[in-house]
Design an enzyme around this catalytic site. Structure first.
Site, PDB file in Angstrom:
ATOM      1  N   SER A  25       0.800  -1.222   0.000  1.00  0.00           N
ATOM      2  CA  SER A  25       0.000   0.000   0.000  1.00  0.00           C
ATOM      3  C   SER A  25       0.832   1.271   0.000  1.00  0.00           C
ATOM      4  CB  SER A  25      -0.938  -0.012   1.202  1.00  0.00           C
ATOM      5  OG  SER A  25      -0.197  -0.078   2.391  1.00  0.00           O
ATOM      6  N   HIS A  76      -6.110  -3.849  -0.420  1.00  0.00           N
ATOM      7  CA  HIS A  76      -6.073  -2.762  -1.409  1.00  0.00           C
ATOM      8  C   HIS A  76      -6.387  -3.266  -2.812  1.00  0.00           C
ATOM      9  CE1 HIS A  76      -4.823   0.739   0.912  1.00  0.00           C
ATOM     10  NE2 HIS A  76      -4.101  -0.091   1.636  1.00  0.00           N
ATOM     11  N   LYS A 133     -12.331  -0.635   3.076  1.00  0.00           N
ATOM     12  CA  LYS A 133     -11.756   0.131   1.963  1.00  0.00           C
ATOM     13  C   LYS A 133     -12.779   0.198   0.818  1.00  0.00           C
ATOM     14  CE  LYS A 133      -7.089  -0.183   3.625  1.00  0.00           C
ATOM     15  NZ  LYS A 133      -6.291  -1.210   4.257  1.00  0.00           N
TER      16      LYS A 133
HETATM   17  C1  LIG Z   1      -5.894  -1.561   5.642  1.00  0.00           C
HETATM   18  C2  LIG Z   1      -5.132  -2.820   5.697  1.00  0.00           C
HETATM   19  C3  LIG Z   1      -5.312  -3.736   6.730  1.00  0.00           C
HETATM   20  C4  LIG Z   1      -6.180  -3.430   7.911  1.00  0.00           C
HETATM   21  O1  LIG Z   1      -7.512  -3.487   7.561  1.00  0.00           O
HETATM   22  P1  LIG Z   1      -8.609  -3.012   8.648  1.00  0.00           P
HETATM   23  O2  LIG Z   1      -9.838  -3.734   8.237  1.00  0.00           O
HETATM   24  O3  LIG Z   1      -8.697  -1.526   8.512  1.00  0.00           O
HETATM   25  O4  LIG Z   1      -8.091  -3.422   9.977  1.00  0.00           O
HETATM   26  C5  LIG Z   1      -4.641  -4.939   6.671  1.00  0.00           C
HETATM   27  N1  LIG Z   1      -3.813  -5.228   5.637  1.00  0.00           N
HETATM   28  C6  LIG Z   1      -3.607  -4.362   4.632  1.00  0.00           C
HETATM   29  C7  LIG Z   1      -2.686  -4.722   3.521  1.00  0.00           C
HETATM   30  C8  LIG Z   1      -4.243  -3.125   4.641  1.00  0.00           C
HETATM   31  O5  LIG Z   1      -4.013  -2.260   3.662  1.00  0.00           O
END
Ligand SMILES: *Cc1c(COP(=O)(O)O)cnc(C)c1O
Length: 395
Positions: free
Chosen positions: A185, A213, A242
């Site tokens: 990310s 992502h 997301k």
């Molecule tokens: C955003 C993200 C997480 C965490 O996700 P949440 O549901 O907000 O806890 C885990 N792994 C990756 C690669 C992320 O980008």
């Protein structure tokens, strides 16, 4: 009474963070999340949300959340196994699994918890995990909580992956799991899942991909990086926080015995509350929308291409790629912060990323595209970037 030496110590640490230009300050949005938001009475264009498909304020999700609250109440006041499982939870787990082409899935309060709880129940000290060096913090923490031997390969370096997998096999590991983000990310780079699949097959390894992502917009029908690469992976983790509406919630999808054992043993599942009905009901509708959202995905990637080309033409230093994460490389943290402030003054909201989330000297502005941004929005932002870039010496 709190030891005042302790608080003085913490204050000194905070002062160090601030002096190094590493203090993160939160802006308060007074509207719904979206491409256009209001902050402190000013209209701002938002280029830093994970709201890839623009669903965070979608009226269909708001209606679905409301309907689920009407029919199923506000909160669960229980973990899943005691009395916190509603029909909606199982519907969503089966819906996620079907969408991803997996046997079943299990919900968590967040993907941070999904990754945190994944490894320890599945692997023991006879086993090994081979992990990409840039994996998300939650994967790193999850691996730390597990007794399996740990091997790390340089980000995206497939020959190092093979070296580490061989080392794990030579060390006599019973099961070997390769763990990777589908998309890294900070850089917007995709994992090389085809090569990872080949190596996994050659050395009889399991594969685990965190697709936070990617789910919803990468690959055919938004099924994520494995679909994009045309390969099968053993275990997929992801988030509802997301592209799938952006509320909260995480999941693990995989073979039935994996999901069944996690339901018995995963600690964040056993010891943390069930997701609220509003979030679960809206997520079901988000998946319906995503499966038919070829138009939104086309808009998202049109925006990403326009944005990348405009920034490159203006002379900014970018990382190569096609993902809607477009990092603008700055170098040092204070300069990145100054650039972000100059953009803020011009009505563009971005976020500067610096140590510890990226290495020292690799500070950047991570911009993220959204299907609901118009080309006029992007051209407005390009002008602001050019002016702020000249003002702060980035260009
Ligand atoms: C955003 C993200 C997480 C965490 O996700 P949440 O549901 O907000 O806890 C885990 N792994 C990756 C690669 C992320 O980008």
């Amino acid at each position: 009474m709190t030891d005042s030496r302790f608080l003085t110590h913490l204050s000194a640490t905070l002062a160090e963070i601030d002096a190094a230009g590493l203090m993160k300050r939160e802006r308060q949005i007074a509207t719904a999340q979206g491409a256009h938001v209001q902050i402190a009475g000013r209209a701002m264009l938002n280029l830093c949300a994970n709201n890839y498909l623009g669903l965070a304020d979608d009226p269909r999700l708001i209606a679905a959340a409301g309907a689920a609250m009407e029919s199923h109440g506000f909160g669960m006041a229980s973990v899943r196994f005691i009395c916190g499982t509603q029909d909606l939870h199982r519907q969503l787990e089966q819906r996620i699994a079907a969408f991803l082409g997996m046997e079943d899935s299990i919900l968590f309060a967040a993907c941070f918890d999904a990754n945190g709880g994944l490894f320890e129940p599945l692997l023991g000290e006879e086993d090994a995990i081979v992990s990409d060096s840039l994996n998300h913090a939650s994967i790193i923490d999850g691996i730390r909580l597990c007794k399996a031997r740990r091997y790390r390969f340089q980000n995206g370096d497939m020959s190092d992956l093979e070296t580490q997998v061989k080392a794990a096999r030579d060390g006599g590991a019973r099961f070997v799991m390769i763990a990777t983000d589908g998309v890294f990310s900070m850089d917007g780079y995709l994992a090389d899942l085809r090569e990872i699949r080949c190596i996994a097959d050659a050395y009889d390894c399991l594969t685990m991909v965190d697709d936070c992502h990617a789910t919803g917009f990468m690959g055919p029908k938004g099924r994520g990086t494995p679909a994009h690469a045309g390969v099968r992976v053993d275990i997929l983790t992801g988030t509802l926080g997301k592209a799938l509406g952006g509320a909260l919630g995480g999941y693990i999808a995989g073979p039935q015995p994996v999901i069944d054992l996690l339901r018995q043993r995963a600690r964040p599942y056993l010891f943390s509350n069930a997701l609220p009905p509003a979030v679960v009901g809206a997520a079901l509708v988000a998946l319906d929308i995503v499966e038919t959202a070829d138009g939104l995905r086309a808009d998202l990637f049109r925006n990403a291409a326009h944005w990348r080309a405009g920034l490159a033409a203006a002379g900014f230093s970018l990382l190569p790629g096609e993902h809607p994460i477009v990092p603008v490389m700055i170098g040092d943290a204070p300069k990145a912060q100054a650039f972000a402030r100059a953009l803020d003054a011009r009505g563009v909201m971005v976020s500067a990323f610096f140590h510890p989330v990226v290495p020292h000297g690799r500070a950047r502005i991570r911009t993220q595209m959204n299907a609901k941004l118009s080309l006029q929005d992007l051209d407005f932002a390009l002008e602001a970037f050019a002016a702020a870039g000249r003002e702060t010496g980035v260009l």
